[in-house]
Write an enzyme that holds these catalytic residues in place. Structure first.
Site, PDB file in Angstrom:
ATOM      1  N   GLU A 178      -0.599  -9.187  -0.479  1.00  0.00           N
ATOM      2  CA  GLU A 178      -2.023  -9.461  -0.212  1.00  0.00           C
ATOM      3  C   GLU A 178      -2.832  -9.468  -1.514  1.00  0.00           C
ATOM      4  O   GLU A 178      -3.769 -10.252  -1.665  1.00  0.00           O
ATOM      5  CB  GLU A 178      -2.564  -8.433   0.787  1.00  0.00           C
ATOM      6  CG  GLU A 178      -1.968  -8.663   2.181  1.00  0.00           C
ATOM      7  CD  GLU A 178      -2.293  -7.569   3.172  1.00  0.00           C
ATOM      8  OE1 GLU A 178      -1.980  -6.395   2.872  1.00  0.00           O
ATOM      9  OE2 GLU A 178      -2.856  -7.871   4.233  1.00  0.00           O
ATOM     10  N   GLY A 236       0.656  -4.886   1.068  1.00  0.00           N
ATOM     11  CA  GLY A 236      -0.556  -4.949   0.253  1.00  0.00           C
ATOM     12  C   GLY A 236      -0.326  -5.596  -1.112  1.00  0.00           C
ATOM     13  O   GLY A 236      -1.262  -6.125  -1.716  1.00  0.00           O
ATOM     14  N   GLU A 277       4.805  -5.238   7.440  1.00  0.00           N
ATOM     15  CA  GLU A 277       4.045  -4.181   8.116  1.00  0.00           C
ATOM     16  C   GLU A 277       4.518  -3.927   9.544  1.00  0.00           C
ATOM     17  O   GLU A 277       4.558  -2.784   9.997  1.00  0.00           O
ATOM     18  CB  GLU A 277       2.542  -4.531   8.129  1.00  0.00           C
ATOM     19  CG  GLU A 277       1.846  -4.273   6.804  1.00  0.00           C
ATOM     20  CD  GLU A 277       1.934  -5.446   5.846  1.00  0.00           C
ATOM     21  OE1 GLU A 277       2.787  -6.338   6.033  1.00  0.00           O
ATOM     22  OE2 GLU A 277       1.138  -5.471   4.887  1.00  0.00           O
ATOM     23  N   ALA A 329       0.876  -1.167   0.000  1.00  0.00           N
ATOM     24  CA  ALA A 329       0.000   0.000   0.000  1.00  0.00           C
ATOM     25  C   ALA A 329       0.913   1.216   0.000  1.00  0.00           C
ATOM     26  O   ALA A 329       2.091   1.113   0.357  1.00  0.00           O
ATOM     27  CB  ALA A 329      -0.868  -0.021   1.252  1.00  0.00           C
TER      28      ALA A 329
END
Ligand code: CO8
Length: 259
Positions: A113, A110, A133, A66
């Protein structure tokens, strides 16, 4: 040069989605997430497409996570950002299309993911996988804690998330995270070949197989077998099944309608 943040094209029953933000290693800012959301909504109505290949632009990164700056700036809006992201990745996971990730470098946070929301992962030799993270004082929020544990096992998932360490392509293949490793130069051709092979099969059956696996994996075995039967019954009476069996005996290639 194509300047769109997400490049989309279709060919021979396969849609290609390229995250195109090479200067930031294809980090997922909100506008990219929004576009993915729209594309996967549109794809549900597109009967021409059976399989989808998602990749990243350039030779270094699939998606490096992200967008960290956006996370920082979001302040109180972080929960909304995570909730929206989880919804979009669930849409991809539950898409009626078969979705492949062609992982051409970093798949972090992300980005991993996103790959985990896909059905099949094909990686180039330079691919690196991680959920770092915790290094940022964060935790995976787009499904990583749940999907990685299911796919690679709890031990590997906890090890990756607690340490933030990255796995190479071969290690990722060994723990079941990746289904195939190939050269970076050959990655798109490999992914495209697999997607086309899948797209040549009966679309009605492919959708039912995906539903049976995705629903069944969350259930106890007896209930899951009932889900399989439920799906089987639909497939057994489909036009695709008749077309497939007739073509087999006629020694011809089947023409499927997806019905
Ligand atoms: N977000 C924004 N920009 C990024 C990101 C990212 N995730 N990753 C890389 N970039 C940018 C860099 O800032 C840099 O930009 P600039 O040139 O303007 O300085 C450019 O991409 C190139 O990166 P580097 O110079 O760092 O390249 P290196 O080859 O030196 O390093 C790495 C590559 C190791 C991949 C390094 O860039 C890195 O560690 N990136 C961050 C990886 C990361 O931590 N990802 C996880 C992010 S958190 C996440 O995904 C949480 C999901 C849950 C959602 C939470 C919502 C609230």
């Amino acid at each position: 040069m194509n300047t769109e943040e997400v490049i989309f094209r279709k060919e021979d029953g396969v849609a290609y989605v390229t995250i195109n933000r090479e200067e930031a290693l294809n980090a997922l800012k909100s506008s990219i997430m929004q576009r993915l959301d729209e594309l996967f909504t549109e794809l549900e109505q597109d009967d021409e497409v059976v399989a989808v290949v998602i990749t990243g632009a350039g030779q270094k990164s699939f998606v490096a996570g992200a967008d960290v700056k956006e996370i920082l700036d979001a302040g109180e809006g972080r929960t909304a950002l995570i909730t929206k992201g989880q919804q979009i990745f669930s849409k991809i996971r539950n898409s009626s299309k078969v979705v492949l990730a062609a992982i051409n470098g970093y798949a972090l946070g992300g980005g991993l993911e996103l790959a985990l929301a896909c059905d099949i992962r094909i990686a180039s030799e330079n691919a690196r996988f991680g959920l770092p993270e915790a290094k940022l004082g964060l935790m995976p929020g787009y499904g990583g804690t749940q999907m990685l544990s299911r796919l690679a096992g709890i031990g590997a998932a906890k090890w990756m998330m607690f340490t933030g360490n990255m796995l190479g392509a071969v290690e990722a293949e060994q723990c079941g995270l990746v289904q195939k490793v190939c050269s970076l130069e050959g990655l798109l051709e490999e992914a495209s070949g697999i997607a086309k092979k899948i797209a040549a099969n009966g679309p009605f059956a492919l959708k039912a197989i995906k539903r049976a696996i995705n629903r069944g994996i969350e259930l106890d075995l007896d209930t899951a077998l009932k889900v399989e039967l439920e799906e089987y019954e639909k497939v057994a009476h489909s036009q695709d099944a008749i077309a497939g069996i007739e073509a087999f005996f006629a020694k011809k290639s089947p023409v499927f309608t997806g019905k």
